[in-house]
Design an enzyme around this catalytic site. Structure first.
Site, PDB file in Angstrom:
ATOM      1  CE  LYS A   1      -3.821  -2.388   2.513  1.00  0.00           C
ATOM      2  NZ  LYS A   1      -4.535  -2.709   3.765  1.00  0.00           N
TER       3      LYS A   1
ATOM      4  CE1 TYR B   1      -9.128  -3.288   1.001  1.00  0.00           C
ATOM      5  CE2 TYR B   1      -8.471  -1.314   0.087  1.00  0.00           C
ATOM      6  CZ  TYR B   1      -8.222  -2.387   0.781  1.00  0.00           C
ATOM      7  OH  TYR B   1      -6.959  -2.502   1.370  1.00  0.00           O
TER       8      TYR B   1
ATOM      9  CG  ASN C   1      -3.235  -2.787   7.017  1.00  0.00           C
ATOM     10  OD1 ASN C   1      -3.333  -2.428   5.970  1.00  0.00           O
ATOM     11  ND2 ASN C   1      -4.562  -3.382   7.444  1.00  0.00           N
TER      12      ASN C   1
ATOM     13  CG  HIS D   1      -4.866  -6.353  -0.303  1.00  0.00           C
ATOM     14  ND1 HIS D   1      -5.896  -6.618   0.454  1.00  0.00           N
ATOM     15  CD2 HIS D   1      -5.063  -7.291  -1.184  1.00  0.00           C
ATOM     16  CE1 HIS D   1      -7.222  -7.720  -0.160  1.00  0.00           C
ATOM     17  NE2 HIS D   1      -6.139  -7.817  -1.376  1.00  0.00           N
TER      18      HIS D   1
ATOM     19  CD  GLU E   1      -8.540  -9.169  -3.414  1.00  0.00           C
ATOM     20  OE1 GLU E   1      -9.314  -8.826  -2.679  1.00  0.00           O
ATOM     21  OE2 GLU E   1      -7.387  -9.684  -3.241  1.00  0.00           O
TER      22      GLU E   1
END
Ligand code: ABT
Ligand code: MG
Length: 148
Positions: A9, A49, A112, A115, A126
């Protein structure tokens, strides 16, 4: 052979953790199938998402994931979906075990670092969302059996 989608990310890129994060999957023994460095459009972020569309954190999540470039990857190997989630650690880095990526480098659930697909169906969705078929490079690592 199982495949999963992983994305470093914007915070992982900003913090110069790209090499460190990729190293963990490479040395574990998984096989890199595809990799690209890109900024994420709002449309792609919302599709990625989509399951969180109704959650209160959705707008800030989309804002964050579109805020800078990400490293999108496909990795292959037996059990790679569940194993990658273990290597990544729990969603909230404050609860992630030391030794996991989030446990070692994070403190904020909204930042975080990486992913990872959470199930075979999401991995398939995905990978198809982020990569064209011709961007996936199937190859056979020439490993001597006693190395892995
Ligand atoms: P992802 O790999 O990003 O999907 O995270 P993970 O699967 O571990 O956790 P989920 B539940 O899918 O979280 C998606 C992103 O939403 C953020 N989030 C989640 C919050 O900011 N607040 C919350 O209360 C929850 C549950 C964390 C994840 N990404 N970021 N960045
Ligand atoms: Mg998730």
């Amino acid at each position: 052979m199982e495949r999963t989608f992983l994305a470093i990310k914007p915070d992982g890129v900003q913090r110069r953790l790209v090499g460190e994060i990729i190293r963990r999957f490479e040395t574990k023994g998984f096989t890199l199938i595809a990799l690209k460095f890109q900024k994420v459009s709002r449309e792609l972020a919302e599709q990625h998402y989509a399951v969180h569309r109704e959650r209160p954190f959705f707008p800030s999540l989309v804002e964050f994931i579109t805020s800078g470039p990400v490293v999108a990857m496909v990795w292959e190997g037996d059990g790679v979906i569940a194993s990658a989630r273990k290597i990544i650690g729990a969603t909230n880095p404050l609860n992630s075990e030391p030794g996991t990526i989030r446990g070692d480098f994070g403190i904020n659930v909204g930042r975080n670092l990486i992913h990872g697909s959470d199930a075979p169906e999401t991995a398939q969705y995905e990978i198809a969302l982020w990569f064209k078929d011709e961007e996936l490079v199937a190859w056979q690592p020439q490993l001597t059996p006693w190395l892995h």
